[in-house]
Write a protein that holds these residues in place. Structure first.
Motif, PDB file in Angstrom:
ATOM      1  N   PRO A  89       0.773  -1.378   0.008  1.00 20.41           N
ATOM      2  CA  PRO A  89      -0.131  -0.175   0.024  1.00 20.41           C
ATOM      3  C   PRO A  89       0.876   1.453  -0.005  1.00 20.41           C
ATOM      4  N   ALA A  90       2.109   1.307   0.324  1.00 21.29           N
ATOM      5  CA  ALA A  90       2.878   2.507   0.593  1.00 21.29           C
ATOM      6  C   ALA A  90       3.496   2.682  -0.923  1.00 21.29           C
ATOM      7  N   ASN A  91       3.267   1.810  -1.761  1.00 22.24           N
ATOM      8  CA  ASN A  91       4.018   2.051  -3.316  1.00 22.24           C
ATOM      9  C   ASN A  91       3.619   3.449  -3.569  1.00 22.24           C
ATOM     10  N   GLN A  92       4.653   4.262  -4.174  1.00 23.96           N
ATOM     11  CA  GLN A  92       4.300   5.553  -4.756  1.00 23.96           C
ATOM     12  C   GLN A  92       4.463   5.606  -6.106  1.00 23.96           C
ATOM     13  N   THR A 108      -6.326   4.848 -20.305  1.00 28.23           N
ATOM     14  CA  THR A 108      -7.123   3.686 -20.166  1.00 28.23           C
ATOM     15  C   THR A 108      -7.302   3.114 -18.612  1.00 28.23           C
ATOM     16  N   LEU A 109      -6.791   3.160 -17.928  1.00 29.10           N
ATOM     17  CA  LEU A 109      -6.590   2.822 -16.517  1.00 29.10           C
ATOM     18  C   LEU A 109      -7.567   3.932 -15.546  1.00 29.10           C
ATOM     19  N   SER A 110      -7.322   5.215 -16.091  1.00 29.68           N
ATOM     20  CA  SER A 110      -8.061   6.305 -15.500  1.00 29.68           C
ATOM     21  C   SER A 110      -9.527   6.114 -15.801  1.00 29.68           C
ATOM     22  N   ARG A 111      -9.880   5.769 -16.918  1.00 34.62           N
ATOM     23  CA  ARG A 111     -11.270   5.488 -17.538  1.00 34.62           C
ATOM     24  C   ARG A 111     -11.917   4.266 -16.921  1.00 34.62           C
ATOM     25  N   LEU A 112     -10.960   3.304 -16.695  1.00 33.85           N
ATOM     26  CA  LEU A 112     -11.605   2.065 -16.066  1.00 33.85           C
ATOM     27  C   LEU A 112     -11.851   2.169 -14.633  1.00 33.85           C
ATOM     28  N   PHE A 113     -10.997   2.957 -14.315  1.00 31.68           N
ATOM     29  CA  PHE A 113     -11.202   3.161 -12.575  1.00 31.68           C
ATOM     30  C   PHE A 113     -12.600   3.998 -12.637  1.00 31.68           C
ATOM     31  N   GLY A 114     -12.935   4.987 -13.108  1.00 34.70           N
ATOM     32  CA  GLY A 114     -14.188   5.491 -13.022  1.00 34.70           C
ATOM     33  C   GLY A 114     -15.324   4.684 -13.577  1.00 34.70           C
ATOM     34  N   GLN A 115     -15.264   3.906 -14.673  1.00 38.05           N
ATOM     35  CA  GLN A 115     -16.246   3.101 -15.188  1.00 38.05           C
ATOM     36  C   GLN A 115     -16.654   1.986 -14.361  1.00 38.05           C
ATOM     37  N   GLU A 116     -15.652   1.388 -13.779  1.00 36.60           N
ATOM     38  CA  GLU A 116     -15.723  -0.109 -12.956  1.00 36.60           C
ATOM     39  C   GLU A 116     -16.095   0.155 -11.445  1.00 36.60           C
ATOM     40  N   LEU A 117     -15.199   1.394 -11.135  1.00 36.98           N
ATOM     41  CA  LEU A 117     -15.087   1.308  -9.416  1.00 36.98           C
ATOM     42  C   LEU A 117     -15.725   2.672  -9.032  1.00 36.98           C
ATOM     43  N   MET A 119     -14.725   5.703  -8.822  1.00 37.91           N
ATOM     44  CA  MET A 119     -13.933   6.683  -8.225  1.00 37.91           C
ATOM     45  C   MET A 119     -12.618   6.432  -9.107  1.00 37.91           C
ATOM     46  N   SER A 120     -11.930   7.631  -8.932  1.00 38.98           N
ATOM     47  CA  SER A 120     -10.394   7.853  -9.389  1.00 38.98           C
ATOM     48  C   SER A 120      -9.411   6.944  -8.752  1.00 38.98           C
ATOM     49  N   PHE A 121      -8.255   6.607  -9.471  1.00 33.31           N
ATOM     50  CA  PHE A 121      -7.277   6.059  -8.893  1.00 33.31           C
ATOM     51  C   PHE A 121      -6.898   6.591  -7.558  1.00 33.31           C
ATOM     52  N   HIS A 122      -6.795   7.766  -7.376  1.00 33.09           N
ATOM     53  CA  HIS A 122      -6.299   8.426  -6.163  1.00 33.09           C
ATOM     54  C   HIS A 122      -7.264   8.152  -5.059  1.00 33.09           C
ATOM     55  N   GLN A 123      -8.695   8.336  -5.398  1.00 30.86           N
ATOM     56  CA  GLN A 123      -9.572   8.055  -4.366  1.00 30.86           C
ATOM     57  C   GLN A 123      -9.389   6.444  -3.879  1.00 30.86           C
ATOM     58  N   TRP A 124      -9.322   5.539  -4.873  1.00 37.67           N
ATOM     59  CA  TRP A 124      -9.012   4.306  -4.434  1.00 37.67           C
ATOM     60  C   TRP A 124      -7.924   3.868  -3.677  1.00 37.67           C
ATOM     61  N   ARG A 125      -6.671   4.422  -4.199  1.00 33.29           N
ATOM     62  CA  ARG A 125      -5.499   4.212  -3.378  1.00 33.29           C
ATOM     63  C   ARG A 125      -5.705   4.866  -2.086  1.00 33.29           C
ATOM     64  N   THR A 156       0.879  14.539   9.190  1.00 31.68           N
ATOM     65  CA  THR A 156      -0.384  15.358   8.879  1.00 31.68           C
ATOM     66  C   THR A 156      -1.267  15.097   7.753  1.00 31.68           C
ATOM     67  N   SER A 157      -0.781  14.750   6.607  1.00 31.35           N
ATOM     68  CA  SER A 157      -1.606  14.364   5.656  1.00 31.35           C
ATOM     69  C   SER A 157      -2.202  13.055   5.895  1.00 31.35           C
ATOM     70  N   PHE A 158      -1.564  12.239   6.449  1.00 29.93           N
ATOM     71  CA  PHE A 158      -2.555  11.009   7.009  1.00 29.93           C
ATOM     72  C   PHE A 158      -3.493  11.401   7.796  1.00 29.93           C
ATOM     73  N   ILE A 159      -3.288  12.078   8.890  1.00 30.93           N
ATOM     74  CA  ILE A 159      -4.484  12.468   9.675  1.00 30.93           C
ATOM     75  C   ILE A 159      -5.817  13.012   9.099  1.00 30.93           C
ATOM     76  N   GLU A 160      -5.373  13.864   8.252  1.00 34.11           N
ATOM     77  CA  GLU A 160      -6.283  14.617   7.453  1.00 34.11           C
ATOM     78  C   GLU A 160      -7.292  13.533   6.498  1.00 34.11           C
ATOM     79  N   ALA A 161      -6.454  12.814   5.914  1.00 36.53           N
ATOM     80  CA  ALA A 161      -7.268  11.804   4.863  1.00 36.53           C
ATOM     81  C   ALA A 161      -8.054  10.732   5.781  1.00 36.53           C
TER      82      ALA A 161
END
Length: 176
Positions: A89-92, A108-117, A119-125, A156-161
């Motif tokens: 999960p820490a993969n950057q 293609t992956l961005s489109r698939l994230f939106g269609q299938e899941l 949500m965006s890749f960023h939201q899923w990760r 800090t960014s972890f706590i916010e998310a």
């Protein structure tokens, strides 16, 4: 994790989709009693077991659904990508780099994230990382160690998310 089998009539009162629910103290204790390892019913009369099942379902139907559902993809390329991130999960790596690893373009992956899941890749990760963090915090790990192990560059960014998704800070969650 506990698994509780319910009769169809009770199960029909629960969400028809996978869901993350906040469990009350009463529901937690009833679940523990029903899933104790000693015996299937803990020596309780069948009527008492039925009542405990009903209490659990009553509590769960009143419980707020948490926005922590992590949808699973059907597309083979997305499945390969999500497997990489589940393993670390820490993969950057960016979506473009991950795409090259699984044989698909970033677009293609961005489109698939939106269609299938839905949500965006960023939201899923982010949700994957919060799921990972929940496990670490429940095991008593520190907020800082959890943040870094889950892929955030700073606490800090972890706590916010985390607070935005879970509704409380990681420290409060761990202490509870």
């Amino acid at each position: 994790m506990r698994i509780l089998f319910l009769f169809d009539a009770l199960a029909a009162r629960l969400p028809a989709h996978p869901a993350v629910l906040t469990v009350s103290a009463l529901a937690r204790e009833a679940l523990l009693a029903l899933t104790a390892e000693e015996t299937d019913t803990g020596g309780r009369a069948p009527e008492a077991v039925d009542r405990l099942h009903a209490v659990v379902v009553d509590e769960l139907t009143a419980a707020p659904e948490q926005p922590l559902r992590l949808p699973e993809p059907a597309d083979d390329r997305l499945r390969a990508l999500t497997a990489i991130l589940y393993a670390d999960p820490a993969n950057q790596q960016t979506l473009a780099v991950l795409g090259a690893r699984v044989g698909a373009t970033e677009r293609t992956l961005s489109r698939l994230f939106g269609q299938e899941l839905r949500m965006s890749f960023h939201q899923w990760r982010t949700q994957l990382r919060v799921h990972h963090a929940l496990t670490r915090l429940a095991a008593g790990k520190s907020v800082t160690d959890t943040a870094l192990a889950s892929g955030w560059s700073n606490p800090t960014s972890f706590i916010e998310a985390f607070a935005a998704l879970v509704g409380e800070t990681p420290g409060r969650y761990r202490n509870r």
